[in-house]
Design an enzyme around this catalytic site. Structure first.
Site, mmCIF file in Angstrom:
data_model
loop_
_atom_site.group_PDB
_atom_site.id
_atom_site.type_symbol
_atom_site.label_atom_id
_atom_site.label_comp_id
_atom_site.label_asym_id
_atom_site.label_seq_id
_atom_site.Cartn_x
_atom_site.Cartn_y
_atom_site.Cartn_z
ATOM 1 C CB VAL A 1 0.111 14.529 -2.419
ATOM 2 C CG1 VAL A 1 0.479 13.591 -1.276
ATOM 3 C CG2 VAL A 1 -1.395 14.548 -2.650
ATOM 4 C CD GLU A 2 4.381 20.398 0.242
ATOM 5 O OE1 GLU A 2 4.373 21.474 -0.360
ATOM 6 O OE2 GLU A 2 4.612 20.323 1.469
ATOM 7 C CD GLU B 1 -0.983 21.249 -12.138
ATOM 8 O OE1 GLU B 1 -1.115 22.474 -12.301
ATOM 9 O OE2 GLU B 1 -0.335 20.764 -11.178
#
Length: 134
Positions: free
Chosen positions: A50-51, A62
């Site tokens: 998720v940027e 992770e």
């Protein structure tokens, strides 16, 4: 040192990782990542990257996986797969290897482009919780 696991288990983990990757939020890099892991109680947990517009604040897949692990009862990770946007196997970054060590330990088996390796092989001489207990 590799833990034996059936091909069907690895196929299911790859498929779960690819499914998670399809939900990634990667509008800046265009590099979606999905992960899946088997837990010692038989559950499968997943995560995707998720940027964020503030690039350094993005979350690796992770991170989501470990969050799901804890939110669904905890446990130890036993087998792990990471895939890129094409569904191809890749290895976790160094930061994520350390995160996986915390929740899977040195015996965690990772599927990598070079074959299945334990986390001890991927992160030799790791620093872990046992070092803080001294």
């Amino acid at each position: 040192m590799t833990t034996p696991v059936t091909e069907a288990d690895w196929d299911a983990l790859r498929e779960a990782a690819r499914d998670a990757m399809s939900r990634a939020y990667a509008p800046y890099s265009g590099y979606p990542v999905g992960v899946a892991a088997r837990v010692d109680d038989g559950r499968t947990v997943t995560g995707c990257n998720v940027e964020n517009a503030s690039y350094g604040l993005g979350l690796c897949a992770e991170c989501g996986l470990v969050s799901q692990l804890q939110a669904t009862g905890g446990g130890r990770l036993t087998h792990f797969v990471c895939v890129d946007g094409k569904g191809e196997t890749l290895v976790p970054c160094g930061r994520c290897r350390q995160l996986l060590y915390e929740f899977g330990g040195p015996a965690l088996v990772l599927e990598t482009p070079a074959g299945r390796l334990t986390l001890a092989e991927m992160l030799p001489q790791a620093f872990g919780p046992e070092h803080l207990a001294r």
